[in-house]
Design an enzyme around this catalytic site. Structure first.
Site, PDB file in Angstrom:
ATOM      1  N   GLU A 131       0.833  -1.203   0.000  1.00 39.76           N
ATOM      2  CA  GLU A 131       0.000   0.000   0.000  1.00 39.76           C
ATOM      3  C   GLU A 131       0.870   1.256   0.000  1.00 39.76           C
ATOM      4  O   GLU A 131       1.885   1.330   0.692  1.00 39.76           O
ATOM      5  CB  GLU A 131      -0.898   0.019   1.243  1.00 39.76           C
ATOM      6  CG  GLU A 131      -1.893  -1.138   1.306  1.00 39.76           C
ATOM      7  CD  GLU A 131      -3.009  -1.013   0.279  1.00 39.76           C
ATOM      8  OE1 GLU A 131      -3.159   0.066  -0.329  1.00 39.76           O
ATOM      9  OE2 GLU A 131      -3.739  -2.022   0.093  1.00 39.76           O
TER      10      GLU A 131
ATOM     11  N   ARG B 205     -17.982  -0.726   6.577  1.00 41.38           N
ATOM     12  CA  ARG B 205     -19.152  -1.338   5.934  1.00 41.38           C
ATOM     13  C   ARG B 205     -19.718  -2.444   6.825  1.00 41.38           C
ATOM     14  O   ARG B 205     -20.908  -2.725   6.822  1.00 41.38           O
ATOM     15  CB  ARG B 205     -18.691  -1.920   4.581  1.00 41.38           C
ATOM     16  CG  ARG B 205     -19.761  -2.353   3.627  1.00 41.38           C
ATOM     17  CD  ARG B 205     -19.138  -2.786   2.279  1.00 41.38           C
ATOM     18  NE  ARG B 205     -17.889  -3.539   2.432  1.00 41.38           N
ATOM     19  CZ  ARG B 205     -17.809  -4.841   2.714  1.00 41.38           C
ATOM     20  NH1 ARG B 205     -18.904  -5.564   2.882  1.00 41.38           N
ATOM     21  NH2 ARG B 205     -16.632  -5.449   2.816  1.00 41.38           N
TER      22      ARG B 205
ATOM     23  N   CYS C 295      -7.474  -2.250   8.662  1.00 37.87           N
ATOM     24  CA  CYS C 295      -6.116  -2.253   8.105  1.00 37.87           C
ATOM     25  C   CYS C 295      -5.602  -0.830   7.936  1.00 37.87           C
ATOM     26  O   CYS C 295      -4.483  -0.504   8.348  1.00 37.87           O
ATOM     27  CB  CYS C 295      -6.086  -2.985   6.764  1.00 37.87           C
ATOM     28  SG  CYS C 295      -6.277  -4.760   6.963  1.00 37.87           S
TER      29      CYS C 295
ATOM     30  N   HIS D   9      -1.437  -5.694   1.604  1.00 34.73           N
ATOM     31  CA  HIS D   9      -2.657  -6.512   1.565  1.00 34.73           C
ATOM     32  C   HIS D   9      -2.391  -7.781   0.752  1.00 34.73           C
ATOM     33  O   HIS D   9      -1.696  -7.735  -0.275  1.00 34.73           O
ATOM     34  CB  HIS D   9      -3.808  -5.732   0.921  1.00 34.73           C
ATOM     35  CG  HIS D   9      -4.682  -5.031   1.919  1.00 34.73           C
ATOM     36  ND1 HIS D   9      -4.811  -3.659   1.963  1.00 34.73           N
ATOM     37  CD2 HIS D   9      -5.470  -5.515   2.916  1.00 34.73           C
ATOM     38  CE1 HIS D   9      -5.645  -3.334   2.950  1.00 34.73           C
ATOM     39  NE2 HIS D   9      -6.050  -4.431   3.543  1.00 34.73           N
TER      40      HIS D   9
HETATM   41  N1  PCA Z   1      -8.304  -6.954   6.498  1.00 34.45           N
HETATM   42  C1  PCA Z   1      -9.172  -5.860   6.918  1.00 34.45           C
HETATM   43  C2  PCA Z   1      -8.977  -5.761   8.397  1.00 34.45           C
HETATM   44  C3  PCA Z   1      -8.298  -7.015   8.821  1.00 34.45           C
HETATM   45  C4  PCA Z   1      -7.830  -7.638   7.568  1.00 34.45           C
HETATM   46  O1  PCA Z   1      -7.123  -8.631   7.477  1.00 34.45           O
HETATM   47  C5  PCA Z   1      -8.935  -4.574   6.146  1.00 34.45           C
HETATM   48  O2  PCA Z   1      -8.525  -4.635   4.975  1.00 34.45           O
HETATM   49  O3  PCA Z   1      -9.166  -3.503   6.688  1.00 34.45           O
END
Ligand code: PCA
Length: 197
Positions: free
Chosen positions: A80, A90, A143, A165
Site C-alpha cells: 500500500e 461497511r 487495516c 494486503h
Molecule cells: N483486512 C481488513 C482488516 C483485517 C484484515 O485482514 C482490512 O482490509 O481492513
C-alpha cells in the site's frame, strides 16, 4: 547485527475461518536476509490493533514495521502507498465497532505515505514474475486504521512503516473470486523483505 522487523497479521473477521495475512506471517522464516522477524497477531478491532502493535514496537524498537492484512477479491500481493485519516466501516469489527466517516486522529494529517520504498520493491517483484503490484488504497477499515496510526506515530522517526494486503487463500475464495496459495503469498513476501535494505 541483524535488523529487527516487526511483522503483523490479523485474526479472522467477517465469518472467515482464517486470515491469510496471519497464516502468511506464521509461515515465514524467522530470518530473511538482513532482517530478524518478530511476529505479532493483531485483533481486527479499530484502535486496539494499533495499540498492541505500538506497545510491542516500544519494547522491540524495530528498524521497520510491516503489517499485513487480507483483501478478498484482489489477485496479487499489494503493498500500500498511502494511509488516510478516515474510519468508515461497511461491517462491524470483531468488537462490534462500526465507525461511520470518523477521523482516526482528530486534527491529524489527512494522509501519510508509507515510509518503505514500495514502488521500487513492487517493481522488482513484478520483474521477477511475482504476482505483486502497488495499491493506492488500503480502504477505510481496520487495516487502514493500523497503517495510519503507525505512520502517525513513527513518521518523524527513523522507524519505517509499511502495509501489504494479501488475497484470499483458495479455500476462502468463492466461485470466480481470485486467490493465491499460501506458498505463492509467502514467496512474494520473502522476496520483498529480502529486497528491503
Ligand atoms: N483486512 C481488513 C482488516 C483485517 C484484515 O485482514 C482490512 O482490509 O481492513
Amino acid at each position: 547485527m541483524k535488523h529487527t522487523l516487526l511483522i503483523t497479521g490479523f485474526e479472522p473477521f467477517q465469518q472467515e475461518p482464517i486470515n491469510p495475512s496471519w497464516e502468511a506471517v506464521a509461515a515465514l522464516p524467522s530470518d530473511i536476509g538482513p532482517w530478524h522477524l518478530e511476529k505479532l497477531r493483531l485483533p481486527t478491532v479499530f484502535g486496539q490493533a494499533a495499540e498492541l502493535a505500538l506497545a510491542r514496537a516500544a519494547v522491540l524498537k524495530p528498524q521497520a514495521i510491516l503489517s499485513l492484512g487480507q483483501a478478498g477479491g484482489r489477485e496479487a500481493v499489494t503493498p500500500e502507498v498511502v494511509a488516510v485519516n478516515l474510519q468508515d466501516a461497511r461491517i462491524p469489527d470483531n468488537a462490534g465497532n462500526q465507525p461511520q466517516g470518523d477521523p482516526i486522529v482528530p486534527a491529524g494529517w489527512d494522509g501519510y505515505f508509507t515510509t518503505l520504498p514500495v514502488r521500487s520493491l513492487a517493481q522488482q517483484a513484478a520483474e521477477k514474475g511475482f504476482p505483486c503490484r502497488l495499491s493506492y488504497s488500503a480502504g477505510t477499515y481496520v487495516c487502514n486504521d493500523v497503517f495510519y496510526r503507525l505512520l502517525h506515530h513513527y513518521k518523524p522517526t527513523e522507524t519505517r512503516v509499511g502495509f501489504i494486503h494479501v488475497p484470499f487463500l483458495p479455500i476462502q475464495a468463492k466461485e470466480g473470486q481470485p486467490s493465491l496459495s499460501l506458498t505463492q503469498i509467502t514467496e512474494v513476501l520473502e522476496f520483498l523483505i529480502g529486497a528491503l535494505e
